[in-house]
Design a protein around this motif. Structure first.
Motif, mmCIF file in Angstrom:
data_model
loop_
_atom_site.group_PDB
_atom_site.id
_atom_site.type_symbol
_atom_site.label_atom_id
_atom_site.label_comp_id
_atom_site.label_asym_id
_atom_site.label_seq_id
_atom_site.Cartn_x
_atom_site.Cartn_y
_atom_site.Cartn_z
ATOM 1 N N LYS A 1 42.087 -39.636 -57.863
ATOM 2 C CA LYS A 1 40.853 -38.769 -58.376
ATOM 3 C C LYS A 1 39.655 -38.990 -57.350
ATOM 4 O O LYS A 1 39.422 -40.177 -56.815
ATOM 5 C CB LYS A 1 40.411 -39.519 -59.935
ATOM 6 C CG LYS A 1 41.372 -38.919 -60.875
ATOM 7 C CD LYS A 1 41.074 -39.381 -62.219
ATOM 8 C CE LYS A 1 41.920 -38.800 -63.140
ATOM 9 N NZ LYS A 1 41.501 -39.226 -64.448
ATOM 10 N N MET A 2 39.094 -37.925 -57.138
ATOM 11 C CA MET A 2 37.944 -37.901 -56.240
ATOM 12 C C MET A 2 36.777 -38.254 -57.156
ATOM 13 O O MET A 2 36.620 -37.737 -58.195
ATOM 14 C CB MET A 2 37.773 -36.466 -55.381
ATOM 15 C CG MET A 2 38.987 -36.318 -54.924
ATOM 16 S SD MET A 2 39.269 -37.391 -53.296
ATOM 17 C CE MET A 2 38.155 -36.700 -52.149
ATOM 18 N N ARG A 3 35.754 -38.886 -56.484
ATOM 19 C CA ARG A 3 34.619 -39.272 -57.166
ATOM 20 C C ARG A 3 33.730 -37.892 -57.128
ATOM 21 O O ARG A 3 33.689 -37.064 -56.211
ATOM 22 C CB ARG A 3 33.636 -40.412 -56.247
ATOM 23 C CG ARG A 3 34.237 -41.815 -56.511
ATOM 24 C CD ARG A 3 33.252 -42.793 -56.128
ATOM 25 N NE ARG A 3 33.978 -43.343 -54.857
ATOM 26 C CZ ARG A 3 33.290 -43.675 -53.848
ATOM 27 N NH1 ARG A 3 32.040 -44.011 -53.803
ATOM 28 N NH2 ARG A 3 34.205 -44.186 -52.884
ATOM 29 N N PRO A 4 33.219 -37.658 -58.380
ATOM 30 C CA PRO A 4 32.415 -36.406 -58.190
ATOM 31 C C PRO A 4 31.164 -36.515 -57.075
ATOM 32 O O PRO A 4 30.458 -37.616 -56.848
ATOM 33 C CB PRO A 4 31.488 -36.489 -59.729
ATOM 34 C CG PRO A 4 31.966 -37.789 -60.301
ATOM 35 C CD PRO A 4 32.924 -38.541 -59.352
ATOM 36 N N SER A 5 30.968 -35.158 -56.562
ATOM 37 C CA SER A 5 29.912 -35.312 -55.704
ATOM 38 C C SER A 5 28.351 -34.774 -56.175
ATOM 39 O O SER A 5 28.505 -34.313 -57.269
ATOM 40 C CB SER A 5 30.435 -34.120 -54.699
ATOM 41 O OG SER A 5 29.410 -34.087 -53.625
ATOM 42 N N ASP A 6 27.637 -35.405 -55.454
ATOM 43 C CA ASP A 6 26.119 -35.136 -55.898
ATOM 44 C C ASP A 6 25.558 -33.628 -55.269
ATOM 45 O O ASP A 6 24.367 -33.470 -55.527
ATOM 46 C CB ASP A 6 25.189 -36.075 -55.644
ATOM 47 C CG ASP A 6 25.244 -36.577 -54.170
ATOM 48 O OD1 ASP A 6 25.579 -35.877 -53.288
ATOM 49 O OD2 ASP A 6 24.274 -37.703 -53.790
#
Length: 101
Positions: A78-83
């Motif tokens: 899973k990719m970390r959510p982007s800001d």
């Protein structure tokens, strides 16, 4: 005919292949396997399609013990959510601006 002479009948140099491609491929089309050499060293082998046993490369690597199949095929971490910011792009732009061209 000696074995060496017989082998030479099925060998072409790279230059000969370049200048006589259609003739060499005609020999292959008629069932001959041709070794291609460069400066006397074997660099390729052209074989008739019927002689080739197509095996998927992954299966060959597994059979040779050089690879193993994935235990969870299709898994992606899973990719970390982007800001929403592009920090890497911004950092690269700053570095480019600092360069003296």
């Amino acid at each position: 005919m000696t074995a060496a002479a017989h082998d030479d009948d099925h060998t072409v140099g790279l230059r000969q292949l370049r200048h006589n491609t259609s003739e060499v491929l005609a020999r292959v089309r008629h069932g001959e396997t041709i070794d291609v050499t460069e400066y006397g060293r074997l660099i390729a082998r052209i074989v008739p399609v019927e002689d080739r046993t197509p095996t998927p490369i992954m299966r060959q690597l597994v059979d040779a013990g050089r690879a193993r199949l994935a235990t969870r095929p299709g898994y992606r971490p899973k990719m970390r959510p982007s800001d929403g910011t592009n920090r890497l792009g911004d950092a690269l732009a700053e570095l480019r601006d600092e360069e003296s061209w």
